[in-house]
Design a protein around this motif. Structure first.
Motif, PDB file in Angstrom:
ATOM      1  N   GLU A  67       0.815  -1.217   0.000  1.00  0.00           N
ATOM      2  CA  GLU A  67       0.000   0.000   0.000  1.00  0.00           C
ATOM      3  C   GLU A  67       0.849   1.267   0.000  1.00  0.00           C
ATOM      4  OE1 GLU A  67      -2.676  -0.169   3.257  1.00  0.00           O
ATOM      5  OE2 GLU A  67      -3.772  -1.926   2.510  1.00  0.00           O
ATOM      6  N   HIS A  68       1.984   1.229   0.650  1.00  0.00           N
ATOM      7  CA  HIS A  68       2.849   2.415   0.700  1.00  0.00           C
ATOM      8  C   HIS A  68       3.344   2.783  -0.699  1.00  0.00           C
ATOM      9  CE1 HIS A  68       5.802   5.278   2.204  1.00  0.00           C
ATOM     10  NE2 HIS A  68       6.714   4.668   1.465  1.00  0.00           N
ATOM     11  N   ALA A  81       0.479   4.079  -2.908  1.00  0.00           N
ATOM     12  CA  ALA A  81       0.043   5.430  -2.532  1.00  0.00           C
ATOM     13  C   ALA A  81       0.903   6.506  -3.177  1.00  0.00           C
ATOM     14  CB  ALA A  81       0.071   5.577  -1.014  1.00  0.00           C
ATOM     15  N   HIS A  82       2.114   6.130  -3.623  1.00  0.00           N
ATOM     16  CA  HIS A  82       3.024   7.124  -4.188  1.00  0.00           C
ATOM     17  C   HIS A  82       3.203   6.970  -5.699  1.00  0.00           C
ATOM     18  CE1 HIS A  82       4.103   7.335   0.098  1.00  0.00           C
ATOM     19  NE2 HIS A  82       4.512   8.559  -0.165  1.00  0.00           N
TER      20      HIS A  82
END
Length: 678
Positions: free
Chosen positions: A451-452, A455-456
């Protein structure tokens, strides 16, 4: 004009490398990008000047070296072949330079990186504008040095350092063959100047030469030695193992090395030496077979790789195989045509992959991607364009250049040509499959990144996207625009180029170019576009025959491309997960392809380990035990022992010293009497 096209990148390198700290990263980026912009613009003007005005020329710059009767000039040979190469190198390099501004934005050594890119470009320009084999060798080695610096640019990574060393050593093996070829050419022709060699080639067509105690056909020997050098630089089967490891360098380096510069040097060399290769039919057959095997083997490896850049790297190796078997069947124009179109769509794919990596926080494993096409739609569309061109789908650039190569191989009507055709057809199916495997695994399906990272995910900045758009334009239109002039022979002439320049009006007499000496014997086929830069014997003119092959020969590559895309869609979208089960069932074959036919393991066993053993033996036994043991270390140890023994005589007791004096006196008197004869 020639000076600007060739030496402006050198000026950018010198300014950025020597004064990078003073001018800062921005200043270094400005001077290198400005230099490449000027070089790219001038190269386009030079292209039209040389081609439209039929004005090939050689510019003498200086006398390079003189030894007795041997003299070599430093010159710029700007004919049609060189003009095409200059355009390709400068345009792609300019796009890579601008792309690097965004891609390397967070790197601490941007000035040095930009200077290396310009040095690489200058070395390649030196190679393609050379007027003799020595100058070509200078550019050849310059490209090798620059590639070493760029592949190992991130020298804090052990893998990058190892890849740079591997590329350097493997290329040195090929370069040894090239050096022998240059020497053999001088011995046989008495010159290393291209014009002198090309003029004498017909006279030496039946001459034999003693090589390693055997009488061999002279021109065949020269061509095979030069081809060994070409195999190293252009990553042909056997000397290809450095190419995928070169992915350890920054992505702009991958694009520059694998698209328009280093890997195309071997293709250019064989094309430049076409007047010699035409009289070495066995060498041409070797080129054909090696090229065909390279195209096939590289495509099989590309089916199984998961690193996005390595998949594209193996596609480069495969496409280089196409170029070489085109050269082998004397379709030199088709090989250079594919070189040019490939430069656009392969640079587009590499830089597009860099855009994906940039968006995915430096992730390169396609198994950790997926579901990002809506997040980076521009990159997604541009990657589609590059993949369509690579797969040879009408009417993208690769469709025109790849198909004419396959048609030429079939039209050769030889065993080697037919072998190359069917290997090329199989490679075309696999190319389309692994290209869409890359597209589907990277952009489609459920997101597999954490997810990290997701997200970017973001689109690349405009400075990177603009370079991709320029390359995409070439990937779409270059094939259609240049098909007629590049591969249609005399019938193409300059007519096809009229499409390119809507504002240039050329008024010339139709009869003027034909006013040749009527009684001069013409043994070569003349091409309207290529002029004297490429030469083919009439009996080898496969390009002319390629336009008359059966219709199924022309349609089969397109069918294979569409079939490959369909199979990739079925296995990775429609029936996701089936590919994993097929890989398990195909166990040994899949492992063979995944482990790259075990070339690295084989070389590790045969050469690397034995080289380490020999080196260790020389180091420990030869150097330390023998040279040092009997040399400086041995003498020092002996001196120490002697001094230690003498030191023990110094006891401090007076009667010991008196005894030594008496013994010495007795010895002297004895010697005196013996000399006197008593």
């Amino acid at each position: 004009m020639e000076i600007l096209a060739v030496f402006t990148p050198l000026l950018g390198f010198l300014l950025a490398f020597l004064f990078g700290k003073q001018m800062g990263d921005r200043g270094a980026q400005f001077v290198t990008c400005a230099g490449m912009s000027v070089a790219a613009f001038v190269s386009v003007v030079l292209f039209f000047d040389v081609v439209f005005d039929s004005d090939p020329r050689t510019i003498q710059l200086a006398t390079w070296m003189t030894a007795g009767d041997f003299s070599v000039n430093w010159a710029l040979r700007v004919d049609q072949l060189a003009a095409v190469m200059i355009c390709v190198v400068n345009i792609v390099s300019a796009c890579v330079h601008f792309y690097s501004i965004g891609y390397m934005a967070h790197d601490s050594c941007r000035a040095r990186f930009m200077s290396y890119l310009s040095l690489f470009t200058f070395a390649m320009l030196m190679l393609v504008t050379s007027d003799n084999l020595l100058q070509l060798f200078f550019g050849w080695e310059g490209v090798g040095v620059a590639s070493y610096l760029l592949i190992g640019f991130w020298n804090h990574k052990h893998s990058a350092n190892a890849a740079a060393v591997k590329a350097f050593i493997v290329n040195r093996m090929g370069d040894f063959g090239l050096a022998l070829g240059v020497m053999s050419a001088f011995v046989i022709f008495g010159s290393v100047q291209f014009d002198a060699m090309f003029e004498k080639a017909p006279e030496l067509a039946e001459v034999n030469f003693m090589f390693m105690g055997h009488s061999v056909h002279a021109l065949t020997l020269i061509c095979l030695l030069l081809f060994i050098g070409a195999c190293g630089k252009s990553a042909q089967l056997g000397l290809h193992t450095w190419l995928p490891d070169a992915m350890e360098g920054p992505t702009p380096v991958s694009a520059l090395i694998h698209a328009a510069t280093m890997v195309t040097a071997g293709v250019f060399l064989v094309a430049r030496m076409s007047p010699v290769f035409e009289y070495a039919p066995f060498a041409l057959e070797v080129v054909t077979v090696v090229g065909a095997l390279t195209a096939f083997v590289a495509a099989t490896i590309g089916l199984t790789q998961f690193d996005i850049k390595r998949v594209i790297a193996y596609s480069t190796m495969s496409q280089l195989g196409y170029m070489f078997f085109a050269l082998g069947v004397s379709a030199y124009g088709a090989a250079i045509f594919h070189l040019m179109t490939h430069a656009f769509f392969k640079a587009l794919l590499f830089l597009g992959a860099g855009s994906v990596i940039h968006a995915m926080s430096d992730e390169q494993d396609m198994r950790n991607m997926g579901g990002i096409w809506k997040l980076i739609p521009t990159t997604y569309v541009l990657m589609w364009i590059g993949s369509l061109a690579l797969a040879g789908i009408p009417f993208f650039a690769g469709y025109y250049s790849k198909d004419i190569i396959l048609e030429s191989a079939f039209a050769a009507h030889s065993g080697a040509g037919e072998f190359a055709y069917w290997m090329g057809i199989a490679a075309a199916l696999m190319t389309a499959f692994y290209s869409w495997r890359l597209i589907f695994m990277t952009f489609h399906g459920a997101p597999r990144a954490d997810e990290h990272v997701m997200a970017h995910v973001h689109e690349s900045p405009p400075v990177m996207i603009s370079s991709l758009i320029i390359l995409a334009t070439g990937a779409i239109f270059a094939g259609a625009l240049f098909y007629e002039p590049f591969v249609a022979g005399d019938t193409g002439g300059h007519e096809g180029l009229q499409i390119i320049s809507h504002e240039i009006e050329i008024e010339r007499e139709v009869e003027a170019p034909v006013v040749e000496e009527e009684h001069e014997e013409n043994i070569w086929n003349r091409f309207g576009f290529w002029g004297e830069s490429l030469k083919v014997l009439p009996e080898h003119d496969t390009l002319a025959a390629a336009h008359h092959v059966p219709e199924w020969v022309k349609l089969l590559p397109t069918f294979m491309g569409v079939l490959g895309i369909f199979l990739a869609w079925v296995l990775y979208i429609k029936r996701a997960g089936v590919a994993t089960r097929i890989a398990a069932v195909a166990g040994p074959l899949h492992r063979l392809f995944f482990h790259k036919w075990y070339f690295d393991e084989l070389y590790e066993t045969l050469f690397v380990r034995n080289a380490w053993r020999i080196g260790r033996a020389f180091s420990l036994k030869g150097d330390k035990q023998i040279i040092d043991g009997y040399g400086p270390d041995g003498i020092a140890a002996w001196s120490q022992r002697v001094a230690s023994g003498i030191g023990r005589l110094q006891t401090g007791c007076l009667y010991h010293y008196a005894f030594a004096m008496v013994a010495g006196l007795f010895g002297i008197v004895t010697w005196f009497f013996l000399r006197a004869g008593f």
